[in-house]
Design a protein around this motif. Structure first.
Motif: not given
Length: 102
Positions: A62-63, A66, A69-70, A94, A96-97
């Motif tokens: 997850e981290y 994301k 992706s950011r 995840t 929206n990534a």
């Protein structure tokens, strides 16, 4: 970013690097890619030495996903054997990534 997720537990020398040896020999075919060999939690060189279920393994991305992706980067998760199940389950955590899986 292409993250390679190894399969079920085996000896250290047969997990991450050995599992993806043939793929990595061809990595120049994707010259601008950032390649990451993932050591799943609890296996191989991971400092965590307990077995974790599929959801915990999948959530562990997850981290990372994301964050990439950011930064405007796509993440492609490629899994072998049990690592494939982990990669397929990861989108649940995840959202929206920018994640793709194969």
């Amino acid at each position: 970013c292409i993250a390679l997720v190894h399969g079920a537990k085996t000896k250290k020398e047969y997990t991450t690097q050995y599992c993806w040896e043939k793929i990595l020999e061809q990595k120049d075919a994707v010259p601008n890619a950032k390649w990451i060999l993932v050591d799943r939690l609890g296996y191989s060189y991971s400092s965590l030495k307990i077995e974790l279920d599929l959801d915990v393994q999948a959530r562990s991305f997850e981290y990372f996903v994301k964050r990439e992706s950011r930064l405007g980067k796509k993440v492609i998760l490629v899994g072998n054997s049990y690592g494939g199940s982990v990669a397929l389950r990861s989108p649940l955590y995840t959202r929206n990534a920018s994640l793709e899986w194969y």
